[in-house]
Design an enzyme around this catalytic site. Structure first.
Site, PDB file in Angstrom:
ATOM      1  N   SER A   1       0.826  -1.215   0.000  1.00  0.00           N
ATOM      2  CA  SER A   1       0.000   0.000   0.000  1.00  0.00           C
ATOM      3  C   SER A   1       0.856   1.259   0.000  1.00  0.00           C
ATOM      4  CB  SER A   1      -0.920  -0.006   1.225  1.00  0.00           C
ATOM      5  OG  SER A   1      -0.147  -0.097   2.407  1.00  0.00           O
TER       6      SER A   1
ATOM      7  N   ASN B   1      -1.475  -2.230  13.628  1.00  0.00           N
ATOM      8  CA  ASN B   1      -2.922  -2.002  13.663  1.00  0.00           C
ATOM      9  C   ASN B   1      -3.288  -0.718  14.401  1.00  0.00           C
ATOM     10  OD1 ASN B   1      -2.974  -4.380  12.328  1.00  0.00           O
ATOM     11  ND2 ASN B   1      -3.831  -5.608  13.991  1.00  0.00           N
TER      12      ASN B   1
ATOM     13  N   THR C   1     -39.757  28.280  -8.161  1.00  0.00           N
ATOM     14  CA  THR C   1     -40.110  26.951  -7.659  1.00  0.00           C
ATOM     15  C   THR C   1     -40.463  26.157  -8.913  1.00  0.00           C
ATOM     16  OG1 THR C   1     -42.447  27.485  -7.359  1.00  0.00           O
ATOM     17  CG2 THR C   1     -41.023  27.836  -5.454  1.00  0.00           C
ATOM     18  N   HIS C   2     -40.120  24.907  -8.927  1.00  0.00           N
ATOM     19  CA  HIS C   2     -40.288  24.061 -10.139  1.00  0.00           C
ATOM     20  C   HIS C   2     -39.559  24.667 -11.341  1.00  0.00           C
ATOM     21  CE1 HIS C   2     -43.691  22.241  -7.882  1.00  0.00           C
ATOM     22  NE2 HIS C   2     -43.925  23.506  -7.541  1.00  0.00           N
TER      23      HIS C   2
ATOM     24  N   SER D   1     -14.479  26.384 -27.077  1.00  0.00           N
ATOM     25  CA  SER D   1     -14.752  25.188 -27.862  1.00  0.00           C
ATOM     26  C   SER D   1     -13.790  25.183 -29.037  1.00  0.00           C
ATOM     27  CB  SER D   1     -16.198  25.220 -28.354  1.00  0.00           C
ATOM     28  OG  SER D   1     -16.327  24.446 -29.526  1.00  0.00           O
TER      29      SER D   1
ATOM     30  N   LYS E   1     -18.070  30.127 -28.111  1.00  0.00           N
ATOM     31  CA  LYS E   1     -18.422  29.465 -26.846  1.00  0.00           C
ATOM     32  C   LYS E   1     -17.586  29.921 -25.653  1.00  0.00           C
ATOM     33  CE  LYS E   1     -21.014  26.458 -26.117  1.00  0.00           C
ATOM     34  NZ  LYS E   1     -21.100  25.050 -26.522  1.00  0.00           N
TER      35      LYS E   1
ATOM     36  N   ASN F   1     -17.590  28.102 -22.071  1.00  0.00           N
ATOM     37  CA  ASN F   1     -18.220  27.010 -21.319  1.00  0.00           C
ATOM     38  C   ASN F   1     -17.858  27.060 -19.835  1.00  0.00           C
ATOM     39  OD1 ASN F   1     -19.374  25.999 -23.676  1.00  0.00           O
ATOM     40  ND2 ASN F   1     -17.540  24.782 -24.150  1.00  0.00           N
TER      41      ASN F   1
ATOM     42  N   GLU G   1     -19.345  22.653 -14.113  1.00  0.00           N
ATOM     43  CA  GLU G   1     -19.875  21.341 -14.513  1.00  0.00           C
ATOM     44  C   GLU G   1     -19.126  20.210 -13.799  1.00  0.00           C
ATOM     45  OE1 GLU G   1     -21.076  21.353 -19.009  1.00  0.00           O
ATOM     46  OE2 GLU G   1     -19.483  22.801 -18.720  1.00  0.00           O
TER      47      GLU G   1
HETATM   48  N1  ARG Z   1      -0.993  -1.106   5.776  1.00  0.00           N
HETATM   49  C1  ARG Z   1      -1.917  -1.580   6.771  1.00  0.00           C
HETATM   50  C2  ARG Z   1      -3.213  -0.775   6.663  1.00  0.00           C
HETATM   51  O1  ARG Z   1      -3.192   0.268   6.097  1.00  0.00           O
HETATM   52  C3  ARG Z   1      -1.342  -1.401   8.136  1.00  0.00           C
HETATM   53  C4  ARG Z   1      -1.844  -2.363   9.137  1.00  0.00           C
HETATM   54  C5  ARG Z   1      -1.363  -3.734   8.812  1.00  0.00           C
HETATM   55  N2  ARG Z   1      -1.582  -4.650   9.849  1.00  0.00           N
HETATM   56  C6  ARG Z   1      -1.396  -5.961   9.671  1.00  0.00           C
HETATM   57  N3  ARG Z   1      -1.604  -6.708  10.670  1.00  0.00           N
HETATM   58  N4  ARG Z   1      -1.050  -6.444   8.528  1.00  0.00           N
HETATM   59  O2  ARG Z   1      -4.253  -1.204   7.132  1.00  0.00           O
END
Ligand code: ARG
Length: 498
Positions: free
Chosen positions: A64, A151, A196-197, A318, A324, A326, A331
């Protein structure tokens, strides 16, 4: 993310005043370092019981770092608070703690300079920091993770990050509200049709219309503030899920990290992401409000309306139609409301049905929140820029307000007030006046006194006092009504709470 998109986000975040020390600038440019250990060996931080490393695909789905590198500031902040507490509690020596803290500060300087070297074998930001710390200070680095787990580490990092994000949203919302207040003040008595509407209903003042958005966005600020209050508890020290046997002081780390106190249940601490969902819910609601203002900008800028002109800086051309102009930014803000709802839905579905405590599903929370954060910054900065620089075409607005018999309710109200006519009967009489004016091809004020009296003798020339759009808006002085005097009072009140 390409360089140009990243730069655009930085600019937008700065324009919105939400960049300083915040989260938007955290996405430092990264490079891959071929000198990093190749995969194949077991992970040196958790691989004691493993004989071999993960498959390339396992590594790919598990890593990650590409996303959670944005948490590096919070990760180092959390680790510094943790090691200071470990030292004070006598769990690590003062010397080791000092070396760890110095090393963490060096890593912060390196990352600030864009020198974070991404390595998928090291999974996430937590293992990147710890591994780099070991390179810098040697085996003492291994003491940092005492009485802690990734964790509770990721839970505290992410809470810290989302808290900053709530503050950034608040600052950017405040900027937009400030711009709306300024324009509302300039146009406290500018008249446009109220709909309204999407049918012309009654004349209203532009100041009043803009102040409606100030009300919505002020409630949005309240939602971010409420969310921030609830997430203001530190999960650090919950460890993997059950707490720890080390004599840690969770109050100390909570205080050092700016939380009001520690969370009360270790299982809950590591396994809920309701704080992130609340941030997304507030973002979603803000996005809905912005999409409505965006929609009005789009409609008002169209030629048949012509109520506003967007400056060049907020228009696009455009490639085929030279005439144009825009309203692309408006948007796109309108479209992003869908993204915010999608983000809220996505994380809700990730969390739904997860058993206690931590599951790796939760790693997917960050990409969703980061994307919403970037888009919210862009949307708020764009809307602020547009609101500040729009030209309101007063003559067009007034002419439209005068169309569609917009003062018919004023005539009916007048019949009740001046002639004692019950409202339902007054409504009927006014309907006949509208019919007569329509047949004559004029507005209500274009009927002569004689024509009006022919419909009902109780209509005298005094009715002229209420038939103009100016008289109409000036008369709406009930609390929360559109009269220019009310608008000015509402602006003054809003400025006090800003
Ligand atoms: N990269 C993990 C997350 O974002 C960190 C926690 C990972 N814990 C584990 N027991 N693998 O959740």
């Amino acid at each position: 993310m390409t360089v140009s998109r990243r730069d655009a986000i930085k600019l937008a975040a700065l324009a919105a005043g939400c960049g300083a020390g915040g989260n938007a600038l955290s996405a430092a440019p990264m490079s891959n370092d071929p000198t990093q250990p190749a995969t194949g060996a077991a992970n040196s931080l958790w691989g004691g019981r493993f004989g071999a490393g993960p498959s390339a695909i396992m590594q790919e789905i598990n890593a990650s770092i590409g996303v959670d590198k944005r948490l590096w500031r919070q990760d180092i902040q959390g680790s510094r608070a943790h090691v200071a507490m470990l030292a004070r509690q006598g769990i690590v020596s003062a010397e080791d703690a000092a070396a760890i803290d110095k090393g963490l500060q060096q890593i912060a300087a390196e990352y600030e300079a864009g020198k974070l070297v991404e390595n998928k074998a090291l999974e996430d930001i937590h293992l990147h920091v710890e591994t780099r710390l070991k390179e810098i200070i040697g085996p003492a680095a291994g003491r940092l993770h005492t009485a802690r787990s990734r964790n509770d580490q990721v839970a505290v990092d992410f809470r810290l990050w989302v808290k900053v994000a709530c503050g950034d949203a608040d600052a950017a919302l405040k900027g937009l509200i400030t711009a709306l207040l300024k324009r509302a003040e300039e146009h406290a008595d500018t008249i446009l049709p109220g709909f309204t509407h999407l049918q012309v209903a009654q004349p209203v003042t532009l100041g009043h219309h803009l102040m409606a958005y100030v009300e919505m966005l002020t409630r949005d600020r309240g939602r971010f503030a409420d969310a921030m209050k609830r997430m203001d508890e530190s999960p650090l020290g919950a460890a993997a899920l059950a707490g720890t046997s080390f004599p840690i002081d969770r109050y100390m780390t909570a205080k050092a990290l700016g939380f009001s106190g520690p969370t009360r249940n270790s299982l809950d601490s590591v396994s809920d992401r309701d704080f992130a969902l609340e941030y997304l819910a507030a973002t979603h609601m803000t996005g809905l409000h912005l999409s409505r203002l965006a929609e009005e900008i789009i409609i008002w800028a169209s030629q048949p309306y012509g109520f506003i002109t967007l400056p060049d800086a907020w228009s696009t051309g455009s490639s085929i139609m030279p005439q144009k102009r825009n309203p692309d930014a408006a948007e796109l803000v309108r479209a992003k409301a869908g993204e915010f709802l999608a983000a809220f839905t996505r994380l809700s579905v990730v969390m739904k049905g997860l058993p206690l405590a931590y599951s790796k599903d939760m790693q997917d929370d960050k990409a969703t929140v980061f994307a919403a954060f970037d888009d919210l910054g862009l949307c708020l900065a764009s809307m602020t820029g547009m609101v500040e620089t729009i030209t309101f075409n007063k003559a067009k607005m007034r002419a439209a307000a005068n169309s569609g018999f917009s003062t018919a309710t004023d005539l009916a109200d007048w019949l009740g007030r001046a002639g004692g006519v019950p409202f339902r009967e007054a409504h009927e009489i006014t309907g006949k006046c509208v019919k007569a004016a329509e047949a004559k091809g004029t507005d209500l004020n274009g009927l002569t006194d004689a024509e009006l009296a022919a419909i009902d003798t109780r209509i005298t020339s005094k009715v002229r006092d209420v038939l103009s759009v100016e008289a109409s808006v000036a008369s709406r002085t009930s609390f929360g009504g559109t009269a220019p005097a009310n608008v000015r009072a509402a602006i003054a009140a809003a400025r006090k709470t800003l």
